[in-house]
Design an enzyme around this catalytic site. Structure first.
Site, PDB file in Angstrom:
ATOM      1  N   VAL A  84      -1.178   6.136  13.755  1.00 47.55           N
ATOM      2  CA  VAL A  84      -0.614   5.496  12.561  1.00 47.55           C
ATOM      3  C   VAL A  84       0.280   6.443  11.762  1.00 47.55           C
ATOM      4  CG1 VAL A  84      -2.436   3.750  12.369  1.00 47.55           C
ATOM      5  CG2 VAL A  84      -2.667   5.931  11.127  1.00 47.55           C
ATOM      6  N   SER A 113     -12.639   2.973   0.293  1.00 52.31           N
ATOM      7  CA  SER A 113     -13.955   3.610   0.386  1.00 52.31           C
ATOM      8  C   SER A 113     -14.543   3.690  -1.019  1.00 52.31           C
ATOM      9  CB  SER A 113     -13.822   5.033   0.955  1.00 52.31           C
ATOM     10  OG  SER A 113     -15.056   5.729   0.824  1.00 52.31           O
ATOM     11  N   TYR A 142      -9.230  12.751   0.538  1.00 52.68           N
ATOM     12  CA  TYR A 142      -9.721  11.471   1.065  1.00 52.68           C
ATOM     13  C   TYR A 142      -9.824  10.449  -0.075  1.00 52.68           C
ATOM     14  CZ  TYR A 142     -13.010   8.205   3.406  1.00 52.68           C
ATOM     15  OH  TYR A 142     -13.631   7.098   3.929  1.00 52.68           O
ATOM     16  N   ALA A 143     -10.417  10.880  -1.201  1.00 53.05           N
ATOM     17  CA  ALA A 143     -10.590   9.969  -2.338  1.00 53.05           C
ATOM     18  C   ALA A 143      -9.237   9.534  -2.891  1.00 53.05           C
ATOM     19  CB  ALA A 143     -11.433  10.636  -3.421  1.00 53.05           C
ATOM     20  N   ALA A 144      -8.281  10.456  -2.927  1.00 54.88           N
ATOM     21  CA  ALA A 144      -6.944  10.095  -3.429  1.00 54.88           C
ATOM     22  C   ALA A 144      -6.300   9.065  -2.508  1.00 54.88           C
ATOM     23  CB  ALA A 144      -6.075  11.351  -3.525  1.00 54.88           C
ATOM     24  N   LYS A 182      -7.851   6.927  -0.505  1.00 59.94           N
ATOM     25  CA  LYS A 182      -8.567   5.647  -0.559  1.00 59.94           C
ATOM     26  C   LYS A 182      -8.332   4.925  -1.882  1.00 59.94           C
ATOM     27  CE  LYS A 182     -10.413   5.804   3.544  1.00 59.94           C
ATOM     28  NZ  LYS A 182      -9.950   4.868   4.584  1.00 59.94           N
ATOM     29  N   ILE A 199     -21.792   3.236   5.637  1.00 60.30           N
ATOM     30  CA  ILE A 199     -21.853   2.418   6.847  1.00 60.30           C
ATOM     31  C   ILE A 199     -22.064   3.368   8.026  1.00 60.30           C
ATOM     32  CG2 ILE A 199     -20.586   0.789   8.308  1.00 60.30           C
ATOM     33  CD1 ILE A 199     -21.044  -0.309   5.456  1.00 60.30           C
TER      34      ILE A 199
HETATM   35  P1  NAD Z   1     -14.470   5.692  12.917  1.00 58.99           P
HETATM   36  O1  NAD Z   1     -14.216   7.150  12.912  1.00 58.99           O
HETATM   37  O2  NAD Z   1     -15.315   5.111  13.981  1.00 58.99           O
HETATM   38  O3  NAD Z   1     -13.094   4.877  12.907  1.00 58.99           O
HETATM   39  C1  NAD Z   1     -11.843   5.445  12.618  1.00 58.99           C
HETATM   40  C2  NAD Z   1     -10.904   5.138  13.773  1.00 58.99           C
HETATM   41  O4  NAD Z   1      -9.573   5.579  13.421  1.00 58.99           O
HETATM   42  C3  NAD Z   1     -11.261   5.852  15.083  1.00 58.99           C
HETATM   43  O5  NAD Z   1     -11.238   4.924  16.160  1.00 58.99           O
HETATM   44  C4  NAD Z   1     -10.157   6.881  15.244  1.00 58.99           C
HETATM   45  O6  NAD Z   1      -9.863   7.186  16.604  1.00 58.99           O
HETATM   46  C5  NAD Z   1      -8.986   6.182  14.566  1.00 58.99           C
HETATM   47  N1  NAD Z   1      -7.942   7.107  14.152  1.00 58.99           N
HETATM   48  C6  NAD Z   1      -8.084   8.332  13.588  1.00 58.99           C
HETATM   49  N2  NAD Z   1      -6.874   8.872  13.361  1.00 58.99           N
HETATM   50  C7  NAD Z   1      -5.958   7.967  13.781  1.00 58.99           C
HETATM   51  C8  NAD Z   1      -4.539   7.955  13.797  1.00 58.99           C
HETATM   52  N3  NAD Z   1      -3.804   8.982  13.338  1.00 58.99           N
HETATM   53  N4  NAD Z   1      -3.904   6.867  14.296  1.00 58.99           N
HETATM   54  C9  NAD Z   1      -4.619   5.817  14.780  1.00 58.99           C
HETATM   55  N5  NAD Z   1      -5.973   5.773  14.782  1.00 58.99           N
HETATM   56  C10 NAD Z   1      -6.628   6.845  14.288  1.00 58.99           C
HETATM   57  O7  NAD Z   1     -15.122   5.383  11.488  1.00 58.99           O
HETATM   58  P2  NAD Z   1     -15.303   4.032  10.668  1.00 58.99           P
HETATM   59  O8  NAD Z   1     -16.427   4.262   9.744  1.00 58.99           O
HETATM   60  O9  NAD Z   1     -15.297   2.850  11.544  1.00 58.99           O
HETATM   61  O10 NAD Z   1     -13.977   4.030   9.778  1.00 58.99           O
HETATM   62  C11 NAD Z   1     -13.132   2.909   9.642  1.00 58.99           C
HETATM   63  C12 NAD Z   1     -12.484   2.961   8.278  1.00 58.99           C
HETATM   64  O11 NAD Z   1     -13.483   2.728   7.268  1.00 58.99           O
HETATM   65  C13 NAD Z   1     -11.866   4.311   7.939  1.00 58.99           C
HETATM   66  O12 NAD Z   1     -10.658   4.122   7.244  1.00 58.99           O
HETATM   67  C14 NAD Z   1     -12.898   4.940   7.017  1.00 58.99           C
HETATM   68  O13 NAD Z   1     -12.340   5.912   6.160  1.00 58.99           O
HETATM   69  C15 NAD Z   1     -13.401   3.727   6.280  1.00 58.99           C
HETATM   70  N6  NAD Z   1     -14.697   3.911   5.643  1.00 58.99           N
HETATM   71  C16 NAD Z   1     -15.817   4.130   6.374  1.00 58.99           C
HETATM   72  C17 NAD Z   1     -17.039   4.321   5.722  1.00 58.99           C
HETATM   73  C18 NAD Z   1     -18.331   4.568   6.451  1.00 58.99           C
HETATM   74  O14 NAD Z   1     -19.361   4.799   5.802  1.00 58.99           O
HETATM   75  N7  NAD Z   1     -18.350   4.548   7.775  1.00 58.99           N
HETATM   76  C19 NAD Z   1     -17.091   4.279   4.331  1.00 58.99           C
HETATM   77  C20 NAD Z   1     -15.934   4.045   3.619  1.00 58.99           C
HETATM   78  C21 NAD Z   1     -14.745   3.858   4.290  1.00 58.99           C
END
Ligand code: NAD
Length: 259
Positions: free
Chosen positions: A69, A145, A159-161, A163, A192
């Protein structure tokens, strides 16, 4: 009885679909009769075929391709794949993301910019390129987040900025794309269990998650499926008059009175 959520026959682009919330979402769409295009990030070791197989087991179709991305061309390739393979694109979910731990003393330009480039700019690139071909009346959702979306988090200012920025981005696109009937919302996940949160170096890790669960009103952390189904709701006709909003999916974590 057939569902009236409007997802049957729709097509979704999901970034981050090789793991975690994005993977669960592809399966949730398959259950609702919607097909998907997911990326895998070549720098990570997730097996995107797991997503494809899980979708097919539900009777759905899922196209996978490598995409970063950080590249507008890669994002556009995902949108184009939806048109080429399925002839339409109705839904986009920006779930790709990274999480890094950097105390302020180590927060140099590289650490800051590389985080924002994926977690904030990556959402913009995804939504900009899908908007070029999305069906009017479509829906977009980005993953913010509770870190940034609600709370601060020490050693995670970048990260917080990012999100927090996602929320302003989505509100503004909701206004800009509203005339096309395209809705743009955010989810704010709490804790999660996923590959990201299980990473003890940059996040809580398994022990940290288990310990945090007792402080959450529902008594546990959430599953990727629970978060995915909230996203599915925001992209279905069940939320047809909801746009520019944020849905907190956290088991009540952010509404508990501090003890
Ligand atoms: P995850 O690490 O399983 O999913 C993130 C995915 O993004 C992975 O498949 C990774 O390969 C992909 N990725 C990373 N860099 C990339 C790039 N440059 N281009 C394309 N893809 C890329 O974790 P998740 O928990 O499923 O996270 C999904 C989203 O939810 C994220 O944005 C994360 O910040 C957000 N989030 C998760 C939580 C939690 O507790 N798990 C909490 C708040 C927010």
């Amino acid at each position: 009885m057939a569902s009236d959520d409007g997802l049957q026959g729709k097509v979704a682009v999901i970034t981050g679909g090789a793991s975690g919330i994005g993977q669960a979402l592809a399966v949730a769409y398959a259950r609702a009769g919607a097909n998907s295009v997911v990326n895998y990030f070549p720098g990570d070791d997730h097996d995107v075929q797991e997503t494809v197989r899980a979708v097919e087991a539900e009777g759905g179709k899922c196209i996978s391709l490598p995409a970063d991305v950080s590249s507008e061309d890669d994002c556009r390739a995902m949108a184009q794949a939806a048109i080429k393979e399925f002839g339409r694109l109705d839904i986009a979910v920006a779930a790709a993301g990274i999480l890094r731990r950097n105390p302020l003393s180590e927060m140099d330009d590289e650490a800051w910019n590389s985080m924002l480039d994926v977690d904030l700019n990556g959402v913009l690139r995804t939504f900009k390129t899908v908007a070029e071909v999305m069906t009017d009346g479509g829906a977009m959702v980005a993953t913010s987040s509770i870190a940034g979306g609600v709370y601060g988090w020490e050693e995670h200012a970048h990260y917080a900025a990012a999100k927090s920025g996602v929320l302003g981005l989505c509100r503004s696109l909701a206004v800009e794309l509203g005339p096309r009937g395209i809705r743009v919302n955010s989810v704010i996940p709490g804790l999660i269990e996923s590959p990201q949160s299980l990473d003890a170096k940059n996040s809580l890790g398994k022990e940290g998650l288990d310990a945090a669960g007792s402080g959450i009103p529902l008594g546990r952390v959430g599953s990727v499926d629970e978060c995915a189904r909230a996203i599915r709701f925001l992209t279905s006709d069940d939320s047809s008059y909801v746009t520019g909003q944020q849905l907190i999916v956290d088991g009540g974590l952010t509404v508990r009175w501090p003890s």
